[in-house]
Design an enzyme around this catalytic site. Structure first.
Site, PDB file in Angstrom:
ATOM      1  N   PHE A 263      44.433  51.130  38.661  1.00  0.00           N
ATOM      2  CA  PHE A 263      45.359  50.496  39.599  1.00  0.00           C
ATOM      3  C   PHE A 263      45.810  49.189  38.973  1.00  0.00           C
ATOM      4  O   PHE A 263      45.008  48.269  38.791  1.00  0.00           O
ATOM      5  CB  PHE A 263      44.641  50.254  40.924  1.00  0.00           C
ATOM      6  CG  PHE A 263      45.480  49.626  42.009  1.00  0.00           C
ATOM      7  CD1 PHE A 263      46.286  50.408  42.816  1.00  0.00           C
ATOM      8  CD2 PHE A 263      45.438  48.258  42.232  1.00  0.00           C
ATOM      9  CE1 PHE A 263      47.051  49.833  43.831  1.00  0.00           C
ATOM     10  CE2 PHE A 263      46.196  47.674  43.231  1.00  0.00           C
ATOM     11  CZ  PHE A 263      47.000  48.469  44.039  1.00  0.00           C
TER      12      PHE A 263
ATOM     13  N   LEU B 217      47.747  45.952  39.171  1.00  0.00           N
ATOM     14  CA  LEU B 217      48.435  44.880  39.892  1.00  0.00           C
ATOM     15  C   LEU B 217      48.289  43.548  39.158  1.00  0.00           C
ATOM     16  O   LEU B 217      49.275  42.881  38.861  1.00  0.00           O
ATOM     17  CB  LEU B 217      47.879  44.764  41.322  1.00  0.00           C
ATOM     18  CG  LEU B 217      48.405  43.602  42.171  1.00  0.00           C
ATOM     19  CD1 LEU B 217      49.898  43.756  42.424  1.00  0.00           C
ATOM     20  CD2 LEU B 217      47.634  43.511  43.490  1.00  0.00           C
TER      21      LEU B 217
ATOM     22  N   GLY C  14      48.045  37.433  40.060  1.00  0.00           N
ATOM     23  CA  GLY C  14      47.144  38.385  40.702  1.00  0.00           C
ATOM     24  C   GLY C  14      47.706  38.682  42.072  1.00  0.00           C
ATOM     25  O   GLY C  14      48.583  39.515  42.244  1.00  0.00           O
TER      26      GLY C  14
ATOM     27  N   GLN D 239       4.717  32.693  54.440  1.00  0.00           N
ATOM     28  CA  GLN D 239       5.783  32.669  55.440  1.00  0.00           C
ATOM     29  C   GLN D 239       7.151  32.339  54.847  1.00  0.00           C
ATOM     30  O   GLN D 239       8.174  32.850  55.303  1.00  0.00           O
ATOM     31  CB  GLN D 239       5.424  31.686  56.553  1.00  0.00           C
ATOM     32  CG  GLN D 239       4.275  32.176  57.432  1.00  0.00           C
ATOM     33  CD  GLN D 239       3.955  31.218  58.562  1.00  0.00           C
ATOM     34  OE1 GLN D 239       4.233  30.017  58.464  1.00  0.00           O
ATOM     35  NE2 GLN D 239       3.374  31.730  59.628  1.00  0.00           N
TER      36      GLN D 239
ATOM     37  N   GLU E 137      39.178  42.482  43.973  1.00  0.00           N
ATOM     38  CA  GLU E 137      39.817  42.883  45.231  1.00  0.00           C
ATOM     39  C   GLU E 137      40.069  41.685  46.139  1.00  0.00           C
ATOM     40  O   GLU E 137      40.065  41.789  47.363  1.00  0.00           O
ATOM     41  CB  GLU E 137      38.998  43.945  45.982  1.00  0.00           C
ATOM     42  CG  GLU E 137      38.551  45.127  45.168  1.00  0.00           C
ATOM     43  CD  GLU E 137      39.697  45.904  44.540  1.00  0.00           C
ATOM     44  OE1 GLU E 137      40.874  45.545  44.778  1.00  0.00           O
ATOM     45  OE2 GLU E 137      39.427  46.854  43.801  1.00  0.00           O
ATOM     46  N   GLY E 138      40.302  40.547  45.531  1.00  0.00           N
ATOM     47  CA  GLY E 138      40.557  39.322  46.272  1.00  0.00           C
ATOM     48  C   GLY E 138      39.341  38.422  46.259  1.00  0.00           C
ATOM     49  O   GLY E 138      38.290  38.792  46.783  1.00  0.00           O
TER      50      GLY E 138
END
Length: 392
Positions: free
Chosen positions: A128, A130, A136, A287, A370-371
């Protein structure tokens, strides 16, 4: 496990059976092969063929095109389960499933669907395109052009950081078809490109911080001649909208990958904490260690809830805010879980011989592609403000 609704997808019983089969496959085949994948920086061909046989490249393809016909929530859940194993496995399949398939199903012509969806379902690797060296998410800065020539186009430009670029057979490439920037990004169009076309050159696979076995690289287009039929949907100016629609699925895929891998990381930290002794007892009895384990469990659970809600929304239409929010939270969460895992391992967590170090490197990219988290903050805020203005 609660059955996921089957609206417009695989029936719930069949889906649950598939998930059980996928969980076994991840545990019995994919995880044992991880050391070889890491050493070779490649998923072996026989394992890729097994993944094709499992239908992992065709989960979202309609049944009439050879796929499983999963809806968005089912697809996202399958990605979460697959992502318990090495990220390279999802990386290889995800572009086919979440981005290119989505774009063709929603925007392709009947001829494009008939040509490409069966090939994607059968396991031909897609990419893909882009992102570029200078752009971007900023489509106004896009430099790749597709210029009309007779009945077709001539493609020129470059793309950067493209997953599967070194070996993809099919590319969905965004290019500028108008010289000047247009309203609503109408200067960008999408093209289905055969990656063996003359004029296409591939950069070497980039050496990365982590995620061995997955590959990204640059693509170069030098007077690449495309037929008119390559234009997705047969209509110019819809490329950016196509990309954004596909990114909803892509972002949900990364969110699911983050949640799936975080579970793997937490399981590793949990196991190590029960085995490591200090002051005469396992450190799991301390803990402050328990607090890190508990925080991780709670955050994973929160991300899973967000992802399922966003996927249900995306199944019925655009889910820009929810997909962005789910990806932003889940990817940041995975980073926190990986950091806690290293901390629980202590000095061993910094050594390459232990898996905590690899988990830390692998998970870092989820907050970027993807961002980035920062871009997603802008996406969420801008859409909130737009909705507020429309409702005021």
């Amino acid at each position: 496990m609660t059955a996921i609704p089957s609206e417009n997808g695989m029936d719930a019983e069949t889906f649950d059976q598939f998930i059980e089969q996928l969980q076994r496959y991840v545990r019995e085949r994919l995880i044992p092969a991880e050391s070889q994948v890491i050493a070779d920086n490649m998923i072996p061909e026989d394992l890729q063929d097994e993944m094709r046989g499992m239908g992992l490249f065709g989960l979202t393809m309609p049944e009439e095109y050879g796929g499983a016909g999963m809806n968005v929530p089912q697809y996202v859940e399958a990605i979460r389960v697959l992502s318990y194993a090495l990220p390279a496995y999802r990386s290889l399949t995800s572009i086919n499933l979440g981005m290119v398939c989505s774009a063709i199903k929603k925007n392709g012509t009947d001829e494009q669907k008939a040509e490409y969806l069966p090939r994607l379902a059968a396991g031909e690797i897609a990419c893909f395109g882009l992102t570029e060296p200078g752009s971007g998410s900023d489509s106004a800065a896009m430099q790749t052009t597709a210029t009309r020539s007779g009945n077709g186009y001539v493609l020129n430009g470059a793309k950067r950081y493209i997953t599967n670029a070194p070996f993809a057979k099919i590319g969905l490439i965004m290019a500028r078809t108008e010289k000047d920037n247009q309203a609503k990004n109408a200067h960008v169009s999408a093209f289905l490109v055969e990656m063996d076309t003359d004029g296409i050159a591939r950069g070497k696979s980039d050496k990365k911080m982590g995620q061995e076995g997955s590959h990204i690289g640059d693509l170069y287009f030098d007077d690449v001649k495309l037929p008119g039929s390559a234009l997705l949907g047969g209509e110019e100016g819809r490329g950016f909208a196509t990309a954004m629609q596909s990114l909803d699925n892509g972002r949900l895929s990364v969110a699911a990958a983050s949640a799936g891998y975080a579970k793997r990381i937490l399981d590793s930290a949990l196991k190590y904490s029960t085995e490591r002794k200090a002051f005469g007892d396992s450190i799991s009895q301390f803990q402050l260690i328990q607090a890190m384990l508990a925080d991780s469990k709670a955050e994973i659970y929160a991300s899973e809830c967000m992802i399922r809600d966003a996927a249900a929304k995306a199944n019925n239409g655009p889910a820009i805010i929810k997909a962005a929010a789910a990806k932003m939270f889940a990817s940041e969460m995975c980073g926190r879980v990986a950091d806690r895992c290293v901390q629980i391992y202590g000095g061993a967590g910094y050594l390459a011989e232990y898996e905590a170090e690899r988990f830390f490197r692998d998970s870092r990219i989820y907050r970027i592609y993807e961002g980035t988290t920062q871009i997603l903050q802008l996406v969420i805020a801008k859409n909130m403000l737009r909705q507020f203005a429309a409702e005021s």
